[in-house]
Every structure is written in C-alpha cells, then in structure tokens.
Write a protein that holds these residues in place. Structure first.
Motif, PDB file in Angstrom:
ATOM      1  N   TRP A 153       0.861  -1.190   0.000  1.00  0.00           N
ATOM      2  CA  TRP A 153       0.000   0.000   0.000  1.00  0.00           C
ATOM      3  C   TRP A 153       0.893   1.233   0.000  1.00  0.00           C
ATOM      4  O   TRP A 153       1.667   1.460   0.916  1.00  0.00           O
ATOM      5  CB  TRP A 153      -0.907   0.023   1.236  1.00  0.00           C
ATOM      6  N   ASN A 154       0.797   2.020  -1.060  1.00  0.00           N
ATOM      7  CA  ASN A 154       1.592   3.240  -1.168  1.00  0.00           C
ATOM      8  C   ASN A 154       0.753   4.419  -0.701  1.00  0.00           C
ATOM      9  O   ASN A 154       0.017   5.025  -1.472  1.00  0.00           O
ATOM     10  CB  ASN A 154       2.082   3.448  -2.601  1.00  0.00           C
ATOM     11  N   GLY A 155       0.893   4.727   0.569  1.00  0.00           N
ATOM     12  CA  GLY A 155       0.202   5.879   1.143  1.00  0.00           C
ATOM     13  C   GLY A 155       1.172   6.988   1.493  1.00  0.00           C
ATOM     14  O   GLY A 155       0.926   7.762   2.424  1.00  0.00           O
ATOM     15  N   LEU A 156       2.266   7.085   0.725  1.00  0.00           N
ATOM     16  CA  LEU A 156       3.306   8.089   1.001  1.00  0.00           C
ATOM     17  C   LEU A 156       2.897   9.452   0.441  1.00  0.00           C
ATOM     18  O   LEU A 156       3.511   9.980  -0.482  1.00  0.00           O
ATOM     19  CB  LEU A 156       4.649   7.645   0.411  1.00  0.00           C
ATOM     20  N   ARG A 157       1.843   9.998   1.020  1.00  0.00           N
ATOM     21  CA  ARG A 157       1.359  11.305   0.587  1.00  0.00           C
ATOM     22  C   ARG A 157       1.646  12.325   1.681  1.00  0.00           C
ATOM     23  O   ARG A 157       1.189  12.176   2.808  1.00  0.00           O
ATOM     24  CB  ARG A 157      -0.144  11.249   0.296  1.00  0.00           C
ATOM     25  N   GLY A 158       2.379  13.357   1.323  1.00  0.00           N
ATOM     26  CA  GLY A 158       2.713  14.386   2.292  1.00  0.00           C
ATOM     27  C   GLY A 158       1.633  15.440   2.400  1.00  0.00           C
ATOM     28  O   GLY A 158       1.917  16.646   2.331  1.00  0.00           O
ATOM     29  N   LEU A 159       0.399  15.010   2.593  1.00  0.00           N
ATOM     30  CA  LEU A 159      -0.744  15.925   2.622  1.00  0.00           C
ATOM     31  C   LEU A 159      -1.198  16.171   4.052  1.00  0.00           C
ATOM     32  O   LEU A 159      -1.297  15.239   4.848  1.00  0.00           O
ATOM     33  CB  LEU A 159      -1.910  15.347   1.819  1.00  0.00           C
ATOM     34  N   ARG A 160      -1.514  17.401   4.336  1.00  0.00           N
ATOM     35  CA  ARG A 160      -2.078  17.729   5.646  1.00  0.00           C
ATOM     36  C   ARG A 160      -3.598  17.750   5.624  1.00  0.00           C
ATOM     37  O   ARG A 160      -4.235  17.791   6.675  1.00  0.00           O
ATOM     38  CB  ARG A 160      -1.519  19.071   6.129  1.00  0.00           C
ATOM     39  N   LYS A 161      -4.172  17.736   4.425  1.00  0.00           N
ATOM     40  CA  LYS A 161      -5.632  17.694   4.293  1.00  0.00           C
ATOM     41  C   LYS A 161      -5.975  16.666   3.217  1.00  0.00           C
ATOM     42  O   LYS A 161      -5.550  16.799   2.070  1.00  0.00           O
ATOM     43  CB  LYS A 161      -6.184  19.074   3.929  1.00  0.00           C
ATOM     44  N   ASP A 162      -6.726  15.651   3.603  1.00  0.00           N
ATOM     45  CA  ASP A 162      -7.140  14.608   2.660  1.00  0.00           C
ATOM     46  C   ASP A 162      -8.386  13.951   3.231  1.00  0.00           C
ATOM     47  O   ASP A 162      -8.305  13.074   4.090  1.00  0.00           O
ATOM     48  CB  ASP A 162      -6.016  13.581   2.466  1.00  0.00           C
ATOM     49  N   ASN A 163      -9.543  14.383   2.775  1.00  0.00           N
ATOM     50  CA  ASN A 163     -10.806  13.875   3.304  1.00  0.00           C
ATOM     51  C   ASN A 163     -11.468  12.894   2.348  1.00  0.00           C
ATOM     52  O   ASN A 163     -12.649  13.009   2.034  1.00  0.00           O
ATOM     53  CB  ASN A 163     -11.756  15.038   3.604  1.00  0.00           C
ATOM     54  N   THR A 164     -10.684  11.922   1.871  1.00  0.00           N
ATOM     55  CA  THR A 164     -11.227  10.958   0.908  1.00  0.00           C
ATOM     56  C   THR A 164     -11.534   9.629   1.587  1.00  0.00           C
ATOM     57  O   THR A 164     -11.200   8.565   1.073  1.00  0.00           O
ATOM     58  CB  THR A 164     -10.233  10.758  -0.244  1.00  0.00           C
ATOM     59  N   GLY A 165     -12.166   9.689   2.740  1.00  0.00           N
ATOM     60  CA  GLY A 165     -12.546   8.451   3.416  1.00  0.00           C
ATOM     61  C   GLY A 165     -11.693   8.154   4.625  1.00  0.00           C
ATOM     62  O   GLY A 165     -11.104   9.049   5.238  1.00  0.00           O
ATOM     63  N   TYR A 166     -11.608   6.889   4.994  1.00  0.00           N
ATOM     64  CA  TYR A 166     -10.874   6.478   6.204  1.00  0.00           C
ATOM     65  C   TYR A 166      -9.394   6.826   6.077  1.00  0.00           C
ATOM     66  O   TYR A 166      -8.792   6.629   5.018  1.00  0.00           O
ATOM     67  CB  TYR A 166     -11.016   4.973   6.439  1.00  0.00           C
ATOM     68  N   ASP A 167      -8.813   7.291   7.157  1.00  0.00           N
ATOM     69  CA  ASP A 167      -7.383   7.600   7.171  1.00  0.00           C
ATOM     70  C   ASP A 167      -6.640   6.326   7.580  1.00  0.00           C
ATOM     71  O   ASP A 167      -6.418   6.058   8.760  1.00  0.00           O
ATOM     72  CB  ASP A 167      -7.107   8.742   8.153  1.00  0.00           C
TER      73      ASP A 167
END
Length: 478
Positions: free
Chosen positions: A182-196
């Motif tokens: 699972w590549n979840g290497l996102r440097g985002l401080r805001k991401d409301n696309t479902g479960y974190d």
C-alpha cells in the motif's frame, strides 16, 4: 536444530534478499531473539533482512503462501517484547535494519520521507542538517528505528508541544500480510477521501502489516533554550505549575517532566556523575524546558517570571535554572537516568500508564496507599511526561527483600495498578504498546466492544493470523 522451513522456501527467500539478507547461524541470530533487557527470549526458523520494500513484499508473499508467521523487528528497543518471536522456532523474524534510506527532504512542504530502518538519531541529524527539526526524542534514540517508533506510536519528552508519532506522520508505505504494497506516502495535511488508513498501522505493532517507509513532518529548528529544575511540595503543585507555565509560555513549553524523590534518590545512588542540583531533598520535582526558534529569545527571563509567581502561590519550594548547555544536559541526565538506576535495585515492575493530567495527583495518592496496604515497604518510582498524563509508575522491592518473592507478587501488584488506572478512565499502556506483556491485561481492562472491533480489523487484514501473532491480542483473540 534443523529449520522447520522447507529447503525450497529458504532458497527462494535467499534469492530475493541475497546472502547478506539471511541470518541462519544460531549464534548470529541471538541478537534478534532476545530483547535488550533480556526480559523476553524466543526462537526463530530464520532471520531475514531485506534491503528494499519490493524484496520485503516478495518475502512476505512467500511466507503467506507457505503459512509461515512473521515477526517484524526494528531496533529491538521495546519494553513489552513486541519484536521477539515465540518459543516455537517456527516463526521468521523480518528485520528492517537494512532499509535505512532517507528518500526525500521537501523543505517547502516541511516533510522528510524515510525508510523504516532509519535510526531515530540519524533522522534527527538529517533534519538538523537541512535546517529543520524532527522533534521526537527518547532515551533509545541512538538505536531505535522509525519503523518501531511508528509501530508503537512512540511519544517521548516533547509530546507536550509536538505530539507523538501519530501526530508527526502524514503518510505511510506498508506491506500487507499477503505481500501487497500500500503506497500511502502522501505528504498531505488535508485529505478527506474516506478512512485515514495510516492510523490503523501506527500503533499496531506489526500485527496488521509492515511499515516500510513514512512521510514525517519537519518543524523550524529551535535556537534558544531555557531549562529549570524545580522542587515541588506535591504532585498537585505540578498540575498547578504546568497550567501556569503553559498559559505564560504557550508552545514555547516543550518539556515538563515530573519525578518523585524516590526516583531521584535511585539516580543519585547509582548513576555516575549525577548530583542533586538543590541543597535539600524535596517530595517532588519538575524538569521544565522552553524552546524558541528566535536566537537569543528571552526564555530565561520568561521562566524566572513564571517561577516567581509559582513561589508566591506555594507551588514551588526551590529551583535552579541552567546557565549553560552542559548544566541543562546534567539536569536532563537526572530524568533520563531513572530507568537505568532502578535496575540496580533488583527487579523493576514497570507500568506505563496514562490518566487525565488533572487526576494524576489523586491517582498517585490512592494507588500509593493501596499498594502500601497490600505490599508494605514496596518502593514506588513515579515519574513521567506530565503534560500528556503519561506516568511511569514503577515498583521496586522493599529494602532487604529477595528478588524471587517480590517477582512472585508481580501479577497481584499489576492488578492493583491497572484496576486503579481503569477507575480513573486511563490507559494501561501510554507509549510502550502491548507487545506480549500486556494483551491479557488489555482484554481485561479495555471495553469488550473495543476488543471486538480491533479483532474484526485484524481478521479483515490478516485472516490467517500470520503477522506478529501473540502480540496486542491475548491468546485466542486473533
């Protein structure tokens, strides 16, 4: 002892990781099979040290298809045995020690992307060289790894200002139990696309998947520091004092550590080079640290002002403010030496609990009284991170008592402490995790619905139960 793994499986794994990635010699394996305190020991069929996420994922796929259980391991500095295999000799230890690349530093985004085998101190140094700060700091930082810090949601001394690993993490790369990545290497401080999803893996102790890399937050470097050692009349005074200092200094307050006289007494007796900063003993102490990004910020004056008011209120009996970095380091050595010092007094029954900050004094008073009533003479070593309610509530044997009779009381002592923690709506593990030390206690003291939901997540992600079995969940709950 011959390996329970098939010759074909071992050969396939060796082709993936190379000779340097395989440890089979029993003598060389020992460092992976015993924790640093020699409190937990196990056996393993093999120790595998992949050098890349792709190689690790391929090893996981092979073991999944063969029904072989895996035990992920970082720096092996934990206190609850979470990275030690069981005694069956059938599990494979997956060491991430070769996965130690710093993949990217993004100064505009204030992030650093690192692999799980990076030693925490090396991460701190890389951030410093880039003119930034990575604030996680703890006693094992010279040997613990980022993967282990994430797997246990490590805290340390700066949680008060910066938060623990959960708050310091923006993205993860994880190898799932079936070998998918699972590549979840996102440097985002805001991401409301479902479960974190990253929060499932942080703190899961390798029971849901293997964290292989992370995107972590960086902060502005601090250039001014003020450190004070403060004598207190009571634990309640510590609550009053931290509230006052917080209101005066806001986020300049980076550390507020509280410790009992018994804690300091052990350090003064057993840790070379340590001396009491004050002339007379006192019931409680606080170690306060302010930091600022501004060079030559007037932190000492700010601290002096805060302590002056605290003296007037009766919260502080005496205090000393460090006049140099060397003096500040000497004050921190008193706090950081407690765990080592207590070991010189025989078995140390360690309890890493948390309760609301406001209730720490009452918890200490009631729990101390209950223990002395049931186990007269035990020496209680209370210290911890006052700002986040994390108390290391450790017990040493009475003076002159033998080790074995004291160890025989371990479970009964634990029950008193954990019952009281539960009564205060606290946690039986604030920052050390559950490992193999506390799953049964967690099953006893956590809400049964919480255990049911955790079990459902475990079975969804790891239906075969091959990821670090025996950790987090009590036997039969996986």
């Amino acid at each position: 002892m011959s390996s329970p793994l098939s010759h074909e499986l071992i050969e396939s794994i060796e082709r993936l990781v190379g000779p340097a990635g395989l440890v089979r010699d029993p003598e060389l394996m020992q460092g992976y099979l015993t924790d640093w305190r020699n409190a937990y020991q196990g056996l393993a069929a093999l120790v595998v040290r992949p050098a890349s996420t792709e190689a690790l994922a391929a090893v996981v796929r092979l073991c999944h298809d063969a029904g072989v259980a895996l035990v992920p391991q970082g720096g092996n500095t934990g206190l609850c045995g979470g990275s030690i295999p069981d005694a069956s000799g059938r599990q494979v230890v997956l060491s991430l020690s070769r996965m130690k690349r710093i993949r990217e530093i993004d100064l505009a985004n204030e992030t650093i992307t690192v692999e799980a085998g990076v030693i925490l101190q090396h991460l701190q140094e890389a951030a410093s060289q880039a003119g930034r700060l990575f604030p996680l700091s703890l006693g094992a930082e010279g040997s613990c790894t980022v993967g282990g810090n994430l797997a246990t949601n490590a805290g340390g001394t700066a949680v008060l200002r910066y938060g623990n690993m959960r708050e310091l993490t923006l993205g993860l790369e994880v190898v799932l139990p079936d070998g998918r990545i699972w590549n979840g290497l996102r440097g985002l401080r805001k991401d409301n696309t479902g479960y974190d999803l990253k929060h499932l893996f942080i703190g899961s102790e390798g029971t849901l998947g293997i964290i292989t890399a992370a995107v972590l937050k960086l902060f502005p470097a601090t250039h001014s520091t003020a450190t004070a050692w403060v004598a207190l009349p009571s634990a309640q005074a510590a609550v009053d004092l931290i509230g006052h200092v917080r209101s005066l200094c806001a986020d300049r307050l980076t550390g507020f550590e509280m410790m009992s006289r018994q804690s300091l007494a052990f350090v003064l007796e057993h840790v070379a080079g340590c001396s009491d900063p004050l002339d007379t003993p006192h019931p409680w102490y606080a170690l306060i640290e302010l930091r600022d990004t501004v060079p030559d910020a007037p932190l000492t004056q700010l601290l002096e002002s805060g302590l002056s008011h605290a003296f007037e209120q009766g919260w502080v009996i005496d205090a000393v403010i460090a006049s140099s970095q060397a003096q500040a380091a000497a004050l921190w050595a008193l706090r950081e030496g407690i765990s080592e010092a207590q070991n010189h007094e025989g078995p140390s029954l360690k309890h890493d609990i948390s309760v609301p900050v406001s209730r720490i004094p009452e918890f200490i008073e009631r729990t101390d009284r209950a223990l002395q009533q049931d186990f007269p003479g035990v020496r209680i070593v209370s210290y911890g991170h006052m700002g986040d309610g994390n108390l290391h509530y450790n017990i040493s044997k009475p003076v002159g008592h033998g080790d074995a009779p004291f160890k025989a009381q371990e479970r009964a002592i634990m029950q008193v402490i954990y019952r009281m923690t539960s009564a205060f709506n606290g946690s039986i593990s604030a920052e050390h995790g559950l490992g193999q030390a506390k799953p049964a206690a967690a099953a006893q003291f956590k809400d049964p619905l919480e255990i049911e939901l955790m079990r459902a997540i475990k079975r969804t992600l790891d239906p075969a139960g091959l990821m670090n079995p025996g950790k987090v969940f009590a036997s039969g709950l996986e």
